[in-house]
Scaffold this motif. Structure first.
Motif, PDB file in Angstrom:
ATOM      1  N   VAL A  23       0.864  -1.185   0.000  1.00 42.51           N
ATOM      2  CA  VAL A  23       0.000   0.000   0.000  1.00 42.51           C
ATOM      3  C   VAL A  23       0.900   1.235   0.000  1.00 42.51           C
ATOM      4  O   VAL A  23       1.860   1.304   0.767  1.00 42.51           O
ATOM      5  N   MET A  24       0.577   2.213  -0.858  1.00 45.38           N
ATOM      6  CA  MET A  24       1.425   3.402  -0.965  1.00 45.38           C
ATOM      7  C   MET A  24       0.574   4.661  -1.036  1.00 45.38           C
ATOM      8  O   MET A  24      -0.517   4.661  -1.606  1.00 45.38           O
ATOM      9  N   ASN A  25       1.097   5.741  -0.439  1.00 46.52           N
ATOM     10  CA  ASN A  25       0.435   7.032  -0.574  1.00 46.52           C
ATOM     11  C   ASN A  25       1.154   7.867  -1.629  1.00 46.52           C
ATOM     12  O   ASN A  25       2.176   7.442  -2.195  1.00 46.52           O
ATOM     13  N   LEU A  26       0.639   9.050  -1.881  1.00 49.86           N
ATOM     14  CA  LEU A  26       1.180   9.886  -2.943  1.00 49.86           C
ATOM     15  C   LEU A  26       2.640  10.274  -2.682  1.00 49.86           C
ATOM     16  O   LEU A  26       3.466  10.283  -3.612  1.00 49.86           O
ATOM     17  N   GLN A  27       2.966  10.569  -1.451  1.00 49.23           N
ATOM     18  CA  GLN A  27       4.327  10.976  -1.126  1.00 49.23           C
ATOM     19  C   GLN A  27       5.335   9.846  -1.372  1.00 49.23           C
ATOM     20  O   GLN A  27       6.455  10.086  -1.828  1.00 49.23           O
ATOM     21  N   GLN A  28       4.913   8.622  -1.093  1.00 51.83           N
ATOM     22  CA  GLN A  28       5.794   7.479  -1.333  1.00 51.83           C
ATOM     23  C   GLN A  28       6.051   7.286  -2.832  1.00 51.83           C
ATOM     24  O   GLN A  28       7.167   6.967  -3.244  1.00 51.83           O
ATOM     25  N   SER A  79      -6.157   7.707   2.056  1.00 54.84           N
ATOM     26  CA  SER A  79      -5.442   8.330   0.929  1.00 54.84           C
ATOM     27  C   SER A  79      -4.272   7.450   0.468  1.00 54.84           C
ATOM     28  O   SER A  79      -3.160   7.926   0.257  1.00 54.84           O
ATOM     29  N   LYS A  80      -4.553   6.162   0.315  1.00 52.72           N
ATOM     30  CA  LYS A  80      -3.527   5.214  -0.108  1.00 52.72           C
ATOM     31  C   LYS A  80      -4.008   4.359  -1.273  1.00 52.72           C
ATOM     32  O   LYS A  80      -5.206   4.130  -1.437  1.00 52.72           O
TER      33      LYS A  80
END
Length: 452
Positions: free
Chosen positions: A347-352, A389-390
């Motif tokens: 699982v990743m968010n935008l920053q990642q 948000s992910k």
């Protein structure tokens, strides 16, 4: 099964007081679960309170397949005698919504009255001594007849519908609200206020973002609308579905088998139901068993062939459409998927994503990256959790499929991460992974069988 065996089984269930359940009533991938319904932790008692509160309108939202309809159908009957509803499409008009509700209510209005009078005069005579006595009888009767017409052909309005629903203690359920046109959504938002004022109940189901749309069209709904987000099922909830079916059918799924089913379901109850249904079916379990049957990983293998054997072409098509591009330049979709393997994250968010792209993709355009990310969500390749948000790859099977076909690129990027992915998704050796062909979907099954 022989006729004699059927008689023996029937006698066994009769004297053991065990109720027989059909397999297709227990595991229901295409219908609302009743016998294997699982209480959703995220909903709680507040949903029931909103149902009971007069004039409080309800919006249930979440991803397609998260179980919105199942929750609604399991709860509404606690406080209402019945429901009327409609599953919307992009072509559904507001008038069709109202007509459908009136039609389901089967309301009638009297449009014509008639009265008929009948008269009967008769004489009868009889001898009494030497005198002839005559008697005249006068009879009258009256009948009336009303001509009723269905409201569907008569004048309809939101006010009449709200009053009729309240009188009959029926709630109005509208599903797939997000597919409706803007004009229909606008009118429906105004209709919600009418229902609130008259004490009727409407339940609207849609994808994430539906409550915001309603409030956008009618700001007066702010304190009159209860919003309930239905997330994908947790692993414990998916386990509960399997366990409930085990008790009803008198079967037992081995723990490692349950774990694989839960992982493959990826939060979708429908997938869990389908895998359990297939597994029982291929083992000739069509109803409650007299003697408990044990199902393990060996039985799951054939189930997976049945479940995904016909999906080879669709997975290949999705892969090609999502990642293969003829024009030169950066393939943003492919790089987004590679980010999961480069970082080792599920699982990743935008920053990642931005950090990974900055490190591994030279001179990329953020606008093109953002557009590709949005496209992958629309195509169903990625799931977006609005609450957290992910982003995540929506289907574990497709996750493995991408891994196998991007293996060479992953290997050159990070050999250590490759070993971790191998340990995570399969125990087969690396040579076998390399030998897997691009178009053979069923070769992924050994990998899926060993998911932890």
């Amino acid at each position: 099964m022989s006729y004699l065996q059927k008689i023996i089984d029937a006698l066994y269930f009769f004297f053991s007081f065990r109720r027989i359940h059909r397999l297709t009533d227990v595991y229901v991938p295409g219908d609302n679960a009743k016998k294997t319904f699982v209480e959703r932790e995220a909903i709680g008692k507040s949903f029931e309170l909103s149902l009971e509160t007069p004039g409080k309108q309800i919006v249930v939202y979440g991803k397609s397949g998260s179980g919105k309809s199942t929750v609604i159908n399991a709860k509404f009957s606690i406080y209402f005698d019945d429901k009327v509803g409609m599953v919307c499409t992009s072509d559904t008009t507001y008038e069709e919504l109202l007509k459908s509700a009136f039609d389901d209510l089967e309301l009638y209005v009297t449009t014509q009255k008639s009265k008929t009078n009948q008269y009967l005069i008769s004489s009868e005579g009889k001898a009494k001594s030497s005198v002839l006595e005559a008697k005249t009888l006068f009879q009258s009767s009256e009948s009336s007849q009303n001509l009723n017409e269905r409201v569907i052909t008569y004048q309809i309005s939101e006010n009449k519908l709200a009053r009729a629903l309240k009188e009959k203690n029926v709630c109005w359920i509208i599903e797939d609200f997000h597919l409706l046109g803007i004009d229909v959504k606008n009118k429906l938002a105004r209709c919600l206020k009418v229902f609130t004022d008259l004490g009727a109940k409407m339940i609207i189901a849609g994808i994430v973002g539906s409550p915001k749309e309603l409030l956008l069209y009618n700001t007066e709904l702010t304190n009159r609308l209860s919003e309930f987000y239905v997330p994908l099922m947790s692993e414990s909830e998916l386990h509960s579905i399997i366990t409930a079916g085990e008790k009803l059918l008198n079967v037992e799924f081995e723990d490692n088998c349950k774990n694989v089913i839960v992982k493959l379901s990826n939060g979708y109850a429908g997938v869990c139901h389908q895998l359990c249904l297939n597994m029982c079916w291929v083992n000739d379990i069509k109803s409650t068993q007299r003697k408990k049957k044990i199902l393990g990983l060996g039985d799951l293998s054939e189930t997976l062939y049945l479940y995904i054997g016909d999906k080879t072409d669709s997975f290949k098509k999705n892969y090609v459409n999502a990642f293969i591009r003829s024009e030169e330049g950066i393939n943003y979709a492919k790089q987004i998927i590679l980010s999961y393997f480069r970082t080792g994250q599920d699982v990743m968010n935008l920053q990642q994503f931005k950090y990974d792209f900055k490190k591994n993709v030279k001179e990329y355009s953020y606008d093109l990256f953002a557009k590709s990310l949005d496209d992958l969500v629309k195509k169903g390749v990625l799931d977006f959790n609005e609450i957290q948000s992910k982003y995540s790859i929506s289907n574990p099977i497709f996750h493995v499929y991408c891994y196998i076909n991007l293996k060479d690129e992953i290997d050159t990027i990070n050999k250590e991460r490759l070993r971790e992915e191998v340990n995570k998704f399969q125990t087969v050796n690396l040579e076998k992974i390399q030998a897997m062909s691009f178009s053979t979907m069923t070769e992924i099954i050994p990998a899926l069988m060993n998911m932890k």
